[in-house]
Design a protein around this motif. Structure first.
Motif, PDB file in Angstrom:
ATOM      1  N   THR A 187      -2.688   0.533   3.871  1.00 11.46           N
ATOM      2  CA  THR A 187      -3.467  -0.506   4.530  1.00 11.46           C
ATOM      3  C   THR A 187      -3.729  -1.632   3.527  1.00 11.46           C
ATOM      4  O   THR A 187      -3.265  -1.571   2.376  1.00 11.46           O
ATOM      5  CB  THR A 187      -4.794   0.056   5.041  1.00 11.46           C
ATOM      6  N   CYS A 188      -4.498  -2.635   3.927  1.00 17.19           N
ATOM      7  CA  CYS A 188      -4.764  -3.757   3.019  1.00 17.19           C
ATOM      8  C   CYS A 188      -5.420  -3.287   1.726  1.00 17.19           C
ATOM      9  O   CYS A 188      -5.118  -3.794   0.646  1.00 17.19           O
ATOM     10  CB  CYS A 188      -5.621  -4.822   3.708  1.00 17.19           C
ATOM     11  N   ARG A 189      -6.302  -2.317   1.855  1.00 17.24           N
ATOM     12  CA  ARG A 189      -6.966  -1.749   0.675  1.00 17.24           C
ATOM     13  C   ARG A 189      -5.936  -1.167  -0.289  1.00 17.24           C
ATOM     14  O   ARG A 189      -6.005  -1.372  -1.510  1.00 17.24           O
ATOM     15  CB  ARG A 189      -7.934  -0.674   1.172  1.00 17.24           C
ATOM     16  N   ASP A 190      -4.965  -0.446   0.248  1.00 13.88           N
ATOM     17  CA  ASP A 190      -3.934   0.181  -0.576  1.00 13.88           C
ATOM     18  C   ASP A 190      -2.996  -0.861  -1.189  1.00 13.88           C
ATOM     19  O   ASP A 190      -2.580  -0.723  -2.350  1.00 13.88           O
ATOM     20  CB  ASP A 190      -3.123   1.168   0.272  1.00 13.88           C
ATOM     21  N   PHE A 191      -2.648  -1.887  -0.415  1.00 15.37           N
ATOM     22  CA  PHE A 191      -1.815  -2.968  -0.944  1.00 15.37           C
ATOM     23  C   PHE A 191      -2.506  -3.635  -2.129  1.00 15.37           C
ATOM     24  O   PHE A 191      -1.874  -3.940  -3.144  1.00 15.37           O
ATOM     25  CB  PHE A 191      -1.544  -4.003   0.147  1.00 15.37           C
ATOM     26  N   ALA A 192      -3.820  -3.879  -1.990  1.00 16.00           N
ATOM     27  CA  ALA A 192      -4.564  -4.512  -3.082  1.00 16.00           C
ATOM     28  C   ALA A 192      -4.612  -3.598  -4.308  1.00 16.00           C
ATOM     29  O   ALA A 192      -4.410  -4.046  -5.443  1.00 16.00           O
ATOM     30  CB  ALA A 192      -5.977  -4.863  -2.619  1.00 16.00           C
ATOM     31  N   HIS A 193      -4.881  -2.308  -4.089  1.00 12.75           N
ATOM     32  CA  HIS A 193      -4.931  -1.366  -5.212  1.00 12.75           C
ATOM     33  C   HIS A 193      -3.596  -1.298  -5.943  1.00 12.75           C
ATOM     34  O   HIS A 193      -3.550  -1.264  -7.178  1.00 12.75           O
ATOM     35  CB  HIS A 193      -5.318   0.030  -4.717  1.00 12.75           C
ATOM     36  N   LEU A 194      -2.495  -1.276  -5.189  1.00  9.04           N
ATOM     37  CA  LEU A 194      -1.184  -1.201  -5.837  1.00  9.04           C
ATOM     38  C   LEU A 194      -0.896  -2.478  -6.620  1.00  9.04           C
ATOM     39  O   LEU A 194      -0.371  -2.419  -7.740  1.00  9.04           O
ATOM     40  CB  LEU A 194      -0.099  -0.957  -4.794  1.00  9.04           C
ATOM     41  N   GLY A 195      -1.255  -3.629  -6.061  1.00  9.66           N
ATOM     42  CA  GLY A 195      -1.069  -4.879  -6.791  1.00  9.66           C
ATOM     43  C   GLY A 195      -1.852  -4.900  -8.089  1.00  9.66           C
ATOM     44  O   GLY A 195      -1.348  -5.305  -9.140  1.00  9.66           O
ATOM     45  N   ILE A 196      -3.090  -4.436  -8.027  1.00 11.44           N
ATOM     46  CA  ILE A 196      -3.942  -4.387  -9.223  1.00 11.44           C
ATOM     47  C   ILE A 196      -3.337  -3.454 -10.265  1.00 11.44           C
ATOM     48  O   ILE A 196      -3.227  -3.795 -11.453  1.00 11.44           O
ATOM     49  CB  ILE A 196      -5.356  -3.912  -8.846  1.00 11.44           C
ATOM     50  N   ALA A 197      -2.956  -2.256  -9.836  1.00 18.73           N
ATOM     51  CA  ALA A 197      -2.429  -1.257 -10.774  1.00 18.73           C
ATOM     52  C   ALA A 197      -1.151  -1.736 -11.452  1.00 18.73           C
ATOM     53  O   ALA A 197      -0.969  -1.557 -12.668  1.00 18.73           O
ATOM     54  CB  ALA A 197      -2.188   0.070 -10.053  1.00 18.73           C
ATOM     55  N   LEU A 198      -0.257  -2.363 -10.689  1.00 10.66           N
ATOM     56  CA  LEU A 198       1.000  -2.839 -11.270  1.00 10.66           C
ATOM     57  C   LEU A 198       0.748  -4.017 -12.213  1.00 10.66           C
ATOM     58  O   LEU A 198       1.413  -4.133 -13.257  1.00 10.66           O
ATOM     59  CB  LEU A 198       1.979  -3.225 -10.166  1.00 10.66           C
ATOM     60  N   CYS A 199      -0.187  -4.875 -11.874  1.00 12.98           N
ATOM     61  CA  CYS A 199      -0.530  -5.978 -12.781  1.00 12.98           C
ATOM     62  C   CYS A 199      -1.075  -5.429 -14.094  1.00 12.98           C
ATOM     63  O   CYS A 199      -0.625  -5.815 -15.189  1.00 12.98           O
ATOM     64  CB  CYS A 199      -1.560  -6.906 -12.130  1.00 12.98           C
ATOM     65  N   ARG A 200      -2.047  -4.531 -14.003  1.00  6.25           N
ATOM     66  CA  ARG A 200      -2.642  -3.972 -15.230  1.00  6.25           C
ATOM     67  C   ARG A 200      -1.590  -3.240 -16.056  1.00  6.25           C
ATOM     68  O   ARG A 200      -1.605  -3.313 -17.288  1.00  6.25           O
ATOM     69  CB  ARG A 200      -3.785  -3.023 -14.853  1.00  6.25           C
ATOM     70  N   ALA A 201      -0.682  -2.544 -15.382  1.00  9.41           N
ATOM     71  CA  ALA A 201       0.355  -1.782 -16.093  1.00  9.41           C
ATOM     72  C   ALA A 201       1.309  -2.693 -16.855  1.00  9.41           C
ATOM     73  O   ALA A 201       1.954  -2.260 -17.811  1.00  9.41           O
ATOM     74  CB  ALA A 201       1.132  -0.918 -15.111  1.00  9.41           C
ATOM     75  N   THR A 202       1.409  -3.954 -16.436  1.00 12.09           N
ATOM     76  CA  THR A 202       2.283  -4.909 -17.129  1.00 12.09           C
ATOM     77  C   THR A 202       1.494  -5.891 -17.992  1.00 12.09           C
ATOM     78  O   THR A 202       2.042  -6.895 -18.448  1.00 12.09           O
ATOM     79  CB  THR A 202       3.140  -5.684 -16.115  1.00 12.09           C
ATOM     80  N   GLY A 203       0.205  -5.616 -18.199  1.00 12.81           N
ATOM     81  CA  GLY A 203      -0.585  -6.423 -19.129  1.00 12.81           C
ATOM     82  C   GLY A 203      -1.339  -7.582 -18.517  1.00 12.81           C
ATOM     83  O   GLY A 203      -1.821  -8.457 -19.245  1.00 12.81           O
ATOM     84  N   ILE A 204      -1.488  -7.621 -17.185  1.00  9.17           N
ATOM     85  CA  ILE A 204      -2.211  -8.709 -16.527  1.00  9.17           C
ATOM     86  C   ILE A 204      -3.531  -8.187 -15.989  1.00  9.17           C
ATOM     87  O   ILE A 204      -3.549  -7.251 -15.169  1.00  9.17           O
ATOM     88  CB  ILE A 204      -1.388  -9.291 -15.359  1.00  9.17           C
TER      89      ILE A 204
END
Length: 296
Positions: A187-204
């Motif tokens: 859902t939108c919540r999950d899309f946001a969480h995945l975006g956050i996690a991938l950003c943090r994992a790449t240093g953003i």
């Protein structure tokens, strides 16, 4: 949720947002119930608003208000047994644009360097729903390491939009970004969480934002994420379900655990009904996803 603008449309209506929320709880034992449904003060000038809390149809006076440094609000309700209702309505003029005095974007930049640096570190760390440390291998292989540009976040957002299916009801409160990546739906919540996690994992640095979203259908609370790029926080929404320019901020945090619209801290209370609306005054803006947008 909006209509095409007619000739001569009042300019003031272009910046008008009307948001409402009605919550209903069945309180079986006296409970402390916390709600976050009031628009953040950064969202714009409040033209009119009303918040009503009642038990079995009678007004309740057992409500205290807490505010964050970002101008976000929690209502803490000491509820007796019965039917607890919370009703909120606000008319907001969003003419205050990001970057102008009073906006969240301006406040983020005006904060002293040490505080801003501390906050960036917080939003680089793994959190309950965004275990970025588990996704580093995948993220670096897919997107590269040390990303610091908006193009990197855009690539992550586009990847989620193309690879993850938006399926209402496909997840629950226990699912993290890791679960969303493995199942390929959310859902939108999950899309946001995945975006956050991938950003943090790449240093953003990245953070979660709960919002009212004019244009969303079916209407409900919405979730997006913000990434810190070039000294500014830009908003991203991999679902593409509502124009980012129309969003009204409610709360901001590391993930959904910090921004839940309701929580029961003690006692027994069950959420029975949620009704949300969000409209713009004239017509919905067109969201060009190639452009950077800041959330007020």
């Amino acid at each position: 949720m909006g209509t095409p603008a007619a000739a001569g449309t009042d300019a003031a209506s272009e910046t008008k947002r009307v948001v409402t929320c009605d919550l209903s709880f069945e309180v079986a034992e006296p409970a402390e119930v916390v709600v976050q449904i009031v628009a953040a003060t950064s969202a714009g000038r409040v033209v009119a608003d009303r918040l009503a809390v009642g038990i079995d149809g009678s007004p309740s006076s057992s409500v205290s208000e807490l505010r964050s440094g970002h101008g976000e609000t929690m209502q803490v309700i000491q509820a007796e047994r019965g039917q607890l209702t919370v009703s909120y309505r606000a008319e907001i003029d969003v003419a205050v644009q990001p970057g102008s005095p009073g906006s969240t974007a301006a406040a983020d930049r005006d904060r002293d360097d040490q505080s801003a640096a501390y906050e960036r570190q917080i939003y680089l760390r793994p959190s309950r729903y965004c275990p970025s440390d588990h996704l580093v291998g995948f993220a670096v292989a897919e997107f590269g390491a040390g990303l610091h540009s908006g193009s990197g976040v855009t690539a992550i957002t586009s990847w989620i939009r193309e690879r993850v299916g938006y399926v209402p009801g496909s997840s629950d409160v226990h699912d993290s970004a890791e679960d969303t990546l493995l199942t390929g739906m959310g859902t939108c919540r999950d899309f946001a969480h995945l975006g956050i996690a991938l950003c943090r994992a790449t240093g953003i640095p990245a953070r979660f934002a709960a919002v009212y979203a004019p244009g969303l259908s079916p209407m409900e609370f919405h979730a997006v994420f913000e990434a810190f790029v070039g000294g500014r926080w830009y908003v991203y929404d991999a679902t593409g379900l509502a124009p980012r320019q129309s969003l009204v901020r409610i709360a901001t945090g590391r993930d959904a655990a910090d921004t839940a619209f309701s929580a029961v801290n003690s006692g027994v209370a069950t959420l029975e009904d949620v009704v949300v609306t969000a409209t713009v005054g004239a017509h919905l803006p067109i969201d060009d996803h190639s452009q950077d947008v800041e959330l007020s």
